[in-house]
Structures are given as C-alpha cells and as structure tokens.
Design a protein around this motif. Structure first.
Motif, PDB file in Angstrom:
ATOM      1  N   MET A 140       0.842  -1.172   0.046  1.00 47.93           N
ATOM      2  CA  MET A 140       0.053   0.032  -0.195  1.00 47.93           C
ATOM      3  C   MET A 140       0.745   1.398   0.021  1.00 47.93           C
ATOM      4  O   MET A 140       0.551   2.187  -0.714  1.00 47.93           O
ATOM      5  N   PRO A 141       1.804   1.471   0.747  1.00 50.73           N
ATOM      6  CA  PRO A 141       2.427   2.677   0.612  1.00 50.73           C
ATOM      7  C   PRO A 141       3.396   2.812  -0.622  1.00 50.73           C
ATOM      8  O   PRO A 141       3.554   3.979  -1.128  1.00 50.73           O
ATOM      9  N   ILE A 142       3.851   1.693  -1.227  1.00 52.42           N
ATOM     10  CA  ILE A 142       4.268   1.737  -2.468  1.00 52.42           C
ATOM     11  C   ILE A 142       3.370   2.293  -3.528  1.00 52.42           C
ATOM     12  O   ILE A 142       3.889   3.208  -4.417  1.00 52.42           O
ATOM     13  N   ILE A 143       1.996   1.979  -3.575  1.00 50.80           N
ATOM     14  CA  ILE A 143       1.233   2.155  -4.430  1.00 50.80           C
ATOM     15  C   ILE A 143       0.949   3.897  -3.918  1.00 50.80           C
ATOM     16  O   ILE A 143       0.850   4.580  -5.200  1.00 50.80           O
ATOM     17  N   LEU A 144       0.677   4.296  -2.935  1.00 52.42           N
ATOM     18  CA  LEU A 144       0.382   5.623  -2.567  1.00 52.42           C
ATOM     19  C   LEU A 144       1.591   6.503  -2.824  1.00 52.42           C
ATOM     20  O   LEU A 144       1.638   7.405  -3.555  1.00 52.42           O
ATOM     21  N   ALA A 145       2.988   6.104  -2.868  1.00 59.07           N
ATOM     22  CA  ALA A 145       3.917   6.808  -3.246  1.00 59.07           C
ATOM     23  C   ALA A 145       4.011   6.867  -4.875  1.00 59.07           C
ATOM     24  O   ALA A 145       4.041   8.084  -5.445  1.00 59.07           O
ATOM     25  N   ILE A 146       3.599   5.924  -5.518  1.00 59.55           N
ATOM     26  CA  ILE A 146       3.830   6.082  -6.907  1.00 59.55           C
ATOM     27  C   ILE A 146       2.328   6.972  -7.544  1.00 59.55           C
ATOM     28  O   ILE A 146       2.783   7.692  -8.445  1.00 59.55           O
ATOM     29  N   LEU A 147       1.619   6.932  -6.866  1.00 58.03           N
ATOM     30  CA  LEU A 147       0.306   7.807  -7.280  1.00 58.03           C
ATOM     31  C   LEU A 147       0.452   9.238  -6.986  1.00 58.03           C
ATOM     32  O   LEU A 147       0.035  10.164  -7.831  1.00 58.03           O
ATOM     33  N   LEU A 148       1.316   9.379  -5.757  1.00 62.30           N
ATOM     34  CA  LEU A 148       1.525  10.869  -5.412  1.00 62.30           C
ATOM     35  C   LEU A 148       2.752  11.425  -6.294  1.00 62.30           C
ATOM     36  O   LEU A 148       2.615  12.488  -6.756  1.00 62.30           O
ATOM     37  N   ASN A 149       3.406  10.517  -6.851  1.00 60.07           N
ATOM     38  CA  ASN A 149       4.584  11.109  -7.706  1.00 60.07           C
ATOM     39  C   ASN A 149       3.768  11.424  -9.037  1.00 60.07           C
ATOM     40  O   ASN A 149       4.448  11.982  -9.853  1.00 60.07           O
ATOM     41  N   GLU A 150       2.705  10.873  -9.604  1.00 59.82           N
ATOM     42  CA  GLU A 150       1.922  11.136 -10.723  1.00 59.82           C
ATOM     43  C   GLU A 150       1.104  12.462 -10.743  1.00 59.82           C
ATOM     44  O   GLU A 150       0.690  12.958 -11.553  1.00 59.82           O
ATOM     45  N   VAL A 151       0.843  12.885  -9.329  1.00 58.90           N
ATOM     46  CA  VAL A 151       0.463  14.184  -9.145  1.00 58.90           C
ATOM     47  C   VAL A 151       1.058  15.432  -9.564  1.00 58.90           C
ATOM     48  O   VAL A 151       2.072  15.479  -8.816  1.00 58.90           O
ATOM     49  N   HIS A 152       0.589  16.173 -10.514  1.00 59.09           N
ATOM     50  CA  HIS A 152       1.420  17.596 -10.969  1.00 59.09           C
ATOM     51  C   HIS A 152       0.902  18.742 -10.152  1.00 59.09           C
ATOM     52  O   HIS A 152       1.696  19.621 -10.070  1.00 59.09           O
ATOM     53  N   TRP A 183       3.223   7.251   6.515  1.00 56.28           N
ATOM     54  CA  TRP A 183       4.664   7.291   6.968  1.00 56.28           C
ATOM     55  C   TRP A 183       5.335   6.515   6.306  1.00 56.28           C
ATOM     56  O   TRP A 183       6.656   6.819   6.027  1.00 56.28           O
ATOM     57  N   ASN A 184       4.719   5.386   6.070  1.00 53.83           N
ATOM     58  CA  ASN A 184       5.672   4.113   5.260  1.00 53.83           C
ATOM     59  C   ASN A 184       6.072   4.880   3.767  1.00 53.83           C
ATOM     60  O   ASN A 184       6.963   4.164   3.215  1.00 53.83           O
ATOM     61  N   SER A 185       5.201   5.224   3.229  1.00 55.99           N
ATOM     62  CA  SER A 185       5.246   5.705   1.848  1.00 55.99           C
ATOM     63  C   SER A 185       6.450   6.804   1.799  1.00 55.99           C
ATOM     64  O   SER A 185       6.796   7.230   0.374  1.00 55.99           O
ATOM     65  N   ILE A 186       6.942   7.567   2.844  1.00 58.58           N
ATOM     66  CA  ILE A 186       7.879   8.510   2.824  1.00 58.58           C
ATOM     67  C   ILE A 186       9.208   8.187   2.131  1.00 58.58           C
ATOM     68  O   ILE A 186       9.940   8.810   1.278  1.00 58.58           O
ATOM     69  N   ILE A 187       9.620   7.010   2.634  1.00 56.74           N
ATOM     70  CA  ILE A 187      11.113   6.251   2.066  1.00 56.74           C
ATOM     71  C   ILE A 187      10.864   6.279   0.707  1.00 56.74           C
ATOM     72  O   ILE A 187      11.679   6.191  -0.307  1.00 56.74           O
ATOM     73  N   TYR A 188       9.786   5.548   0.241  1.00 60.55           N
ATOM     74  CA  TYR A 188       9.438   5.329  -1.366  1.00 60.55           C
ATOM     75  C   TYR A 188       9.331   6.608  -2.021  1.00 60.55           C
ATOM     76  O   TYR A 188       9.969   6.763  -3.152  1.00 60.55           O
TER      77      TYR A 188
END
Length: 304
Positions: A92-104, A179-184
């Motif tokens: 789940m944190p990996i998915i959230l990090a990838i999705l946030l990376n796609e937000v401009h 919190w766990n998505s920070i490192i990703y």
C-alpha cells in the motif's frame, strides 16, 4: 594495509559517521544491553535474587508455553494477522508513493501527503476510540449511511468475528500508509529523470513509465524493507490487538504480543513472558536470515 585504508575512509566521511552516532548509541543501549536479561527466560526469576541470584529453570517455561492448550491458537492467530498486514499492507505505501508521484498539482499533493501522514502520530487509543464512534450501530455515521443508502440493518463492526480481520487490517493501513510511503517517495525522487524522458521518446505512456522506470527504481529499497518486515511476522502489534480484541473475538484475536504483556505485567509471570518473547525473537531472526538469503540469491539485494 586494509586497516589504514578503512581508517582513512572513516576519517574522510567523519561527519556522516557523526550523524550515525546517536542511532548507534540508541541501538546499543536499548537493543543490545537488554540482551543480558535473556537469562530470565531460563530462570525462576524473583526480585530478591535478581538476574544472577534466581535459580535456573532450564527450558521449563518454554515447555509450559507449548503445553498451554491455547498456544497453537495464539501462534496461528499471530501468523494470520501478520501475514495479512505483510501481504496486503506492505504494497500500500508503494502504491500511494507512485500515485502521489504522478500528481502534478503541488498543492493537492501536499494536502494528500499531510492527511496521510497525520494518523501515524495519533496513538492507537485515539484511533480505536474514533473507530468505535464511527462504526457503532447506535447512531454512528458509517451505519447511518449504510441504512440510508442500502436500506439494510446496522452492522456491528466492532467485536464481531465476521469483521474483525477487516477492521484490524484497515486501521493498520490507514494509520501507517502515509508514514511508510515517505521512504518510497524519497527513492522515487532519486530516479534519473532522463529515464522518463527516454521512455517518453520510446512511446511509453504514464502506466508504462511507472512499470518500467518507477518500479525498477525503487525495487532495491522495497526488497530491503520486505526483508525487515518479515522479521515482524510473529509480532502482530500488541497495542492495536489489545484494544480491538474483546470477549467475542478472543478465538481469532489472541496473539503472542498480548499474551506476553498479559503474562508478564498483569500476572507477574516474568520468566514465562520472557520465554515466549525469546521464542518470538528467535523465529524473527530465522525469518530475516532466510528471506535475506533468498533475496540475495534471486535479486542480488540483501542486508548482509
């Protein structure tokens, strides 16, 4: 010769080692010094005798745990809950990090990041209390929406064996995903942007860029964190389960963490609690070493 080269490298990067010093001291004081107390698991511990004066008991308390009629149930519940958190909660944190990376939109991105980080800083007592207020069948907003939209009867989410695992998993993900998505997010920010440009030139869309650039870029970090996460397979989270578990869910909610706390603090059986805790730690060590070896063999990424 090797010692002199090592000394020169350490001196050249002395500031980095200085930053590491507080963490090393913390681990030494709170992770290695307490190892002296492992002997409690093999003694009939009493406060008058202390660590060295209490009589030896050998494997008595380990045998006592495995002879306990609920030991198999407790171990099974711990593994089931921990596996659910690992298999479903870990990605789940990996998915959230990838999705946030796609937000401009930077403002929207910061708002989502802040909202996802906040639950981590809220104690489990507050989280469980909030859940009880939201999920109660007696005027709770969730059940009010269910009865209004679907026209069904209110659902008893809390202290219900049918919903126990869903509540445990959902609350754990909600509390820790940000919190766990920070490192990703940090790992993604370190990916060379030229790789994305090259992928665009080759005709890759956003999804293919995520699959062929972003995911490989964070693969090593994900493997290392997965190795560490397997070490907690016998640790289901005592505070969450202590608060969520009730008389109705004891059969599926009793876990090793709560059993250790209850035996050691509530019942004063310190040697027994230490034996069960040592059993957890040994299994965790075996799991980490095994998964580390598998990771080294199949992905060339490992902790040691």
């Amino acid at each position: 010769m090797k010692d002199s080269l090592l000394g020169k490298r350490i001196w050249r990067h002395k500031l980095f080692y200085l930053f590491m010093l507080p963490g090393i001291v913390w681990f030494f004081l709170f992770s290695y010094v307490p190892l002296y107390g492992i002997q409690v698991a093999f003694r009939d511990f009493n406060f008058m005798g202390g660590f060295t004066g209490s009589p030896w008991a050998g494997m008595k308390y380990f045998q006592q745990f495995f002879d306990y009629y609920q030991s198999g149930t407790i171990i099974r519940n711990t593994i089931i809950i921990s596996l659910m958190k690992l298999l479903i909660g870990f990605p789940m944190p990996i998915i959230l990090a990838i999705l946030l990376n796609e937000v401009h939109n930077r403002k929207f991105k910061k708002v989502v990041q802040t909202l996802s980080y906040l639950p981590y800083f809220v104690s489990w007592i507050v989280v469980i209390t909030l859940m009880q207020r939201l999920l109660t069948p007696y005027g709770g907003p969730v059940n009010d929406m269910i009865t209004t939209v679907f026209g069904t009867s209110p659902i008893q989410f809390m202290n219900n064996t049918s919903w126990f695992y869903q509540v445990v998993l959902g609350s754990d993900i909600w509390k820790n995903i940000g919190w766990n998505s920070i490192i990703y997010m940090a790992a993604i920010s370190g990916i060379d942007q030229q790789l994305y440009e090259a992928a665009k030139i080759d005709g890759a869309g956003r999804f293919r860029q995520m699959w062929h650039v972003t995911l490989p870029g964070i693969r090593n970090i994900a493997v290392i964190l997965l190795i560490l996460a397997t070490g907690s397979l016998m640790n289901a989270g005592y505070e969450q389960l202590l608060l969520l578990n009730g008389p109705a869910t004891t059969a599926i909610g009793s876990v090793l963490d709560v059993h250790v706390i209850t035996a050691g603090i509530s019942e004063g059986r310190l040697s027994y609690a230490a034996a069960v805790g040592l059993f957890q730690s040994l299994i965790a060590l075996i799991l980490v070493v095994t998964v580390n070896q598998l990771a080294r063999k199949y992905s060339d990424v490992s902790l040691f």
